[in-house]
Structures are given as C-alpha cells and as structure tokens.
Design an enzyme around this catalytic site. Structure first.
Site, PDB file in Angstrom:
ATOM      1  N   CYS A 195      -8.160  73.917 -93.198  1.00 44.45           N
ATOM      2  CA  CYS A 195      -7.795  74.886 -94.216  1.00 44.45           C
ATOM      3  C   CYS A 195      -6.384  75.405 -93.978  1.00 44.45           C
ATOM      4  O   CYS A 195      -6.173  76.577 -93.674  1.00 44.45           O
ATOM      5  CB  CYS A 195      -8.823  75.998 -94.271  1.00 44.45           C
ATOM      6  SG  CYS A 195     -10.389  75.333 -94.829  1.00 44.45           S
ATOM      7  N   GLU A 196      -5.474  74.500 -94.073  1.00 42.28           N
ATOM      8  CA  GLU A 196      -4.061  74.739 -93.903  1.00 42.28           C
ATOM      9  C   GLU A 196      -3.421  73.400 -94.262  1.00 42.28           C
ATOM     10  O   GLU A 196      -4.100  72.379 -94.197  1.00 42.28           O
ATOM     11  CB  GLU A 196      -3.770  75.046 -92.428  1.00 42.28           C
ATOM     12  CG  GLU A 196      -2.780  76.156 -92.239  1.00 42.28           C
ATOM     13  CD  GLU A 196      -2.747  76.656 -90.808  1.00 42.28           C
ATOM     14  OE1 GLU A 196      -1.674  76.560 -90.239  1.00 42.28           O
ATOM     15  OE2 GLU A 196      -3.763  77.128 -90.277  1.00 42.28           O
ATOM     16  N   TYR A 216       6.192  67.580 -85.176  1.00 44.78           N
ATOM     17  CA  TYR A 216       7.497  66.938 -84.982  1.00 44.78           C
ATOM     18  C   TYR A 216       7.981  66.143 -86.191  1.00 44.78           C
ATOM     19  O   TYR A 216       9.012  65.500 -86.124  1.00 44.78           O
ATOM     20  CB  TYR A 216       7.426  65.929 -83.828  1.00 44.78           C
ATOM     21  CG  TYR A 216       6.877  66.429 -82.526  1.00 44.78           C
ATOM     22  CD1 TYR A 216       7.482  67.504 -81.868  1.00 44.78           C
ATOM     23  CD2 TYR A 216       5.786  65.814 -81.922  1.00 44.78           C
ATOM     24  CE1 TYR A 216       6.987  67.938 -80.650  1.00 44.78           C
ATOM     25  CE2 TYR A 216       5.295  66.243 -80.708  1.00 44.78           C
ATOM     26  CZ  TYR A 216       5.894  67.309 -80.077  1.00 44.78           C
ATOM     27  OH  TYR A 216       5.415  67.742 -78.882  1.00 44.78           O
ATOM     28  N   GLU A 261       9.600  57.971 -65.045  1.00 42.82           N
ATOM     29  CA  GLU A 261       8.338  58.634 -65.385  1.00 42.82           C
ATOM     30  C   GLU A 261       8.046  58.523 -66.876  1.00 42.82           C
ATOM     31  O   GLU A 261       8.057  59.508 -67.597  1.00 42.82           O
ATOM     32  CB  GLU A 261       8.370  60.095 -64.920  1.00 42.82           C
ATOM     33  CG  GLU A 261       9.723  60.727 -65.134  1.00 42.82           C
ATOM     34  CD  GLU A 261       9.877  62.067 -64.475  1.00 42.82           C
ATOM     35  OE1 GLU A 261       9.511  62.194 -63.307  1.00 42.82           O
ATOM     36  OE2 GLU A 261      10.375  62.970 -65.157  1.00 42.82           O
ATOM     37  N   PRO A 262       7.725  57.330 -67.328  1.00 43.72           N
ATOM     38  CA  PRO A 262       7.434  57.135 -68.745  1.00 43.72           C
ATOM     39  C   PRO A 262       6.030  57.594 -69.132  1.00 43.72           C
ATOM     40  O   PRO A 262       5.082  57.435 -68.354  1.00 43.72           O
ATOM     41  CB  PRO A 262       7.543  55.615 -68.915  1.00 43.72           C
ATOM     42  CG  PRO A 262       7.168  55.073 -67.579  1.00 43.72           C
ATOM     43  CD  PRO A 262       7.620  56.081 -66.556  1.00 43.72           C
ATOM     44  N   GLY A 263       5.921  58.181 -70.296  1.00 47.17           N
ATOM     45  CA  GLY A 263       4.608  58.511 -70.841  1.00 47.17           C
ATOM     46  C   GLY A 263       4.397  57.633 -72.058  1.00 47.17           C
ATOM     47  O   GLY A 263       3.674  56.645 -72.048  1.00 47.17           O
ATOM     48  N   TYR A 268       0.497  61.762 -76.651  1.00 44.86           N
ATOM     49  CA  TYR A 268       0.596  63.111 -77.227  1.00 44.86           C
ATOM     50  C   TYR A 268      -0.270  63.267 -78.472  1.00 44.86           C
ATOM     51  O   TYR A 268       0.103  63.948 -79.420  1.00 44.86           O
ATOM     52  CB  TYR A 268       2.070  63.466 -77.528  1.00 44.86           C
ATOM     53  CG  TYR A 268       2.943  63.250 -76.322  1.00 44.86           C
ATOM     54  CD1 TYR A 268       2.867  64.129 -75.246  1.00 44.86           C
ATOM     55  CD2 TYR A 268       3.805  62.154 -76.211  1.00 44.86           C
ATOM     56  CE1 TYR A 268       3.626  63.928 -74.106  1.00 44.86           C
ATOM     57  CE2 TYR A 268       4.561  61.938 -75.073  1.00 44.86           C
ATOM     58  CZ  TYR A 268       4.470  62.829 -74.021  1.00 44.86           C
ATOM     59  OH  TYR A 268       5.198  62.625 -72.895  1.00 44.86           O
ATOM     60  N   GLY A 274      12.462  58.708 -71.509  1.00 43.85           N
ATOM     61  CA  GLY A 274      13.284  58.650 -72.712  1.00 43.85           C
ATOM     62  C   GLY A 274      13.166  57.285 -73.367  1.00 43.85           C
ATOM     63  O   GLY A 274      13.845  56.978 -74.336  1.00 43.85           O
TER      64      GLY A 274
END
Ligand SMILES: *Cc1c(COP(=O)(O)O)cnc(C)c1O
Length: 411
Positions: free
Chosen positions: A328-329, A302, A259-261, A356, A218
């Site tokens: 194409c979007e 997000y 457990e940090p990412g 991520y 977090g």
C-alpha cells in the site's frame, strides 16, 4: 538457469521465492581469481551483506574465499558457516569501539576507518595488528576524466590525513598490517581504478609491516541490455603488473585482496513472483504481483532496473506492462516494459536478484519474507523457509494495557 527449472521451483516451493544458481557463483569466482593468477597471493573476501544465507556462505568457503563483514553479526554468521576467524575481515563504518573489540576477541582481522577509533584501539591493544581504510578521493567522472571524490564522504580516512595516522601509529606502537580502499564507485573505467591504486601504493610505502593490500570492490555486472561490464581480464592484467612491481620495490610478496559482493552473486539470483491481477487503466496495463518493495527494494531505493521475464508464457506476443506490487504504497518494478503477454497466475522471473535483494527484505505490511532455494548440481535445495505468522508475532510483547494495576506514586 532454464525457465522450466524456475517454473518447477515456483510450483514446488510456492511464490514469491528467491532462487540461486551455485554454478554461476562458482564461475564468477573462477573468472575473478584467474584474472589475477599471476599474483603470488590473492585473497577474495566475499562481502556478506550482499547475500548472507549460511548455505551460500558455505558454498563460498568451499571455493577458498574469505569473508568481508560489516557487523559483528555477519562475523558470527561466518563463524557459524565454518570460516576460521582469520579468514574474516571486519570493515565496519561508524561502529562502536566495544563492537570492534569484541570482533578482535573473536580473532577476525580489524579494518579501521577513522582516526578516533584508530587511536583508542591502538592505545588499548597495541599488539593487535589492524588494517586501515583509506579514502583516496577518486571517483570515475564521465568517460575519460578523473575527478576527485567528494571530500566529505563518511567512508575511510582521507589520504590528506596520513601524517595523523603515522603519529598515532608511532605514539601507540600499534602495527598496521594492511591498507584498504573501497570507493564504492564502479570499475568501469579501469584507468580511474588504477589511478586510485597508485594512491594506495604511495600510502602503503609509509608502513613497513604490511601483509596485504585490499582493493575493495566496485566490480560491475550488467543489469540490462547495453550495460557496461567491468572487463575483469584486462583489469587483472593491468593491476597485476603494477602490484607485482610494487611488491618488488617493497621487498615482500604481499597478498592482493578484493571484497566483491555483487560480482559473485548478483547474476546467480532470480526472484520469482506470481501475477495476482492484470489491471487495465486508460493508458497503462498493470501486472500486480504477490510481492512488493518489502521483498525487492532496489528499484525503488536506487532506481535499479531488473530484467523481468514471463516464464509461464515465454513465447507469447510482447506487450507493454507496468509491473507493480501489492504494497500500500507506490512499488513500481517496471514502467511500461515489453514483456510476453501476461495472464493472471503467470510467474514472472526478475533477473540479477542475488545481491542486495533478499538481504534487504523486510516484513512491511506484515508480509512474510520469501523462501530461498539453491540449485546445485541439478537439485533444488530449500535453504530458507518462508516465514510464518509466528515470525510476525515473535519478539512482540503483548501486554494487556487495560488490566494493569495502577501504581500510585507517593509524593
Ligand atoms: C558493500 C561492500 C563491498 C561489496 O560491494 P559490491 O558492490 O557488492 O561488490 C565491499 N567492501 C565493503 C567495505 C563494502 O561495504
């Protein structure tokens, strides 16, 4: 990282490309561990899903960290990077009993987050100690108030179900060696996090054979100017005090785990893309890059904001651009953002592209996933090759439907 270094990498290895700065990963790790240097045993388990390149895992191993994993494939990646199974914790959500058993056979620490699997696993393997993931139902709500997290979250075993846990432990004779929480909310308000920690301590008192308490992650890093960042130093001081008091009452020096990412790798990463087209419409100037949400999906998924710099013309006059991709979007990275004047062929650098980003990349529009480069001690190392057309065709089964013999089914 210096803009010139990034520009040279784009030139040498092509674009689009992900670039990581080992120095930043190392300094973030040191910041976190030194904030907790008054706890006897601290364990940082890096969340593999943030960025799972094997060379990055090896770098993280060299720092003394362990791994936090969410799939058996991540466990196997960790083993391939040279981690011992005991340095790996498996914290899945909603995976099968078979997968958990397979990971247990490999020797990693199991963390279970639902009563059904806890009971089945404990009945079959009472001798394998497990950690349990608790949902303390605490989230940060506004600036100062503490609000109860939504009770229907799919993560963790509710603190209201402790009596069930205790009954399962007693009936199966299984051993609980760790208590864990990962609320997923940001540690912006340290007091809210400490409040959740108190719930974890209360829960921990019910178990007599604990070896560790895992506070999840977090940790927040700034993405844009004005973003608040977790004050790790203050957080470390406050949690250390409470943790050491708890250990004294409990009677053993437990290990404090995190457990940090994002905290370890986000700011170490840059995503470089080249501008294919500058397109002026009646009200907007679009800069269209040689990428899209197939390579960096966070802004669309997000609403994340990644700072964008024109490293080909850093001193240029600032103008407003909407930076979009070639998919194409709709794939908008930035809406009317002030960026140094862009010409076709310029290289744009997206910041905070370590966590991520590559790990969520896909082949949408049949594009290749980008290459990855690690800058370590002043040298740029290619740590993942750009995909090729063979990768696009790999695993596809090309059957010739029209020359297949018809089988007649006898009735
Ligand atoms: C994703 C995840 C993390 C890492 O979260 P960050 O926000 O990247 O620090 C830690 N623990 C668990 C169980 C996770 O699923």
């Amino acid at each position: 990282m210096k803009q010139n270094t990034l520009l040279n990498i784009a030139e040498e290895f092509g674009s689009p490309i992900y670039v990581y700065d080992s120095q930043k990963i190392i300094s973030q790790y040191k910041r976190l561990t030194s904030a907790f240097n008054k706890v006897k045993q601290v364990k940082v388990n890096y969340a593999v899903k943030a960025l799972s390149n094997v060379t990055i895992l090896k770098l993280i191993k060299s720092l003394g960290a362990g791994l936090d994993t969410v799939s058996i494939q991540e466990v196997k990646l960790g083993l391939a990077a040279g981690f011992q199974a005991e340095q790996i914790i498996f914290t899945p959500n909603g995976v099968s009993l078979e997968e958990i058993e397979e990971v247990a056979t490999l020797g990693a620490q199991i963390n279970i987050d639902n009563l059904s699997i806890l009971e089945q696993f404990g009945t079959k393997h009472p001798n394998i100690p497990v950690c349990i993931r608790i949902n303390p139902h605490v989230m940060a709500g506004g600036n100062t108030n503490i609000s109860v997290g939504h009770i229907d979250s799919k993560f963790g075993i509710s603190i209201h179900q402790i009596p069930h846990i205790l009954r399962i432990v007693e009936n199966t004779g299984m051993k609980i060696n760790g208590i864990h929480m990962h609320t997923g909310s940001d540690i912006l308000d340290i007091d809210v996090f400490l409040y959740a920690s108190e719930i974890l301590f209360e829960t921990a008192k019910n178990f007599k054979e604990l070896e560790f308490i895992d506070f999840g992650s977090g940790f927040k890093v700034p993405y844009k100017a004005g973003d608040i960042e977790t004050n790790i130093e203050e957080f470390g001081e406050k949690l250390t005090k409470r943790f050491n008091e708890f250990c004294k009452d409990y009677g053993t020096d437990l290990t404090l785990a995190f457990e940090p990412g994002k905290f370890l790798v986000s700011e170490a990463g840059y995503f470089l893309a080249k501008v294919n087209v500058v397109k002026q419409t009646t009200s907007t100037v679009f800069a269209q890059i040689d990428s899209g949400f197939n390579h960096l999906i966070r802004p669309m998924l997000y609403g994340s904001q990644h700072e964008i710099e024109n490293i080909s013309n850093p001193k240029g006059k600032e103008r407003f651009y909407s930076v979009v991709g070639y998919i194409c979007e709709t794939d908008t990275f930035a809406n009317n953002r002030r960026i140094s004047e862009i010409s076709e062929g310029d290289v744009l650098a997206f910041k905070n592209a370590g966590a991520y980003c590559f790990s969520m990349a896909s082949n949408y529009n049949s594009r290749f996933r980008p290459a990855e480069v690690l800058v370590h001690d002043g040298t740029s190392h290619l740590i993942r090759q750009r995909e090729t057309f063979e990768d696009i065709l790999k695993n596809q089964v090309d059957i010739n439907l029209f020359s297949l013999k018809k089988k007649t089914i006898k009735k």
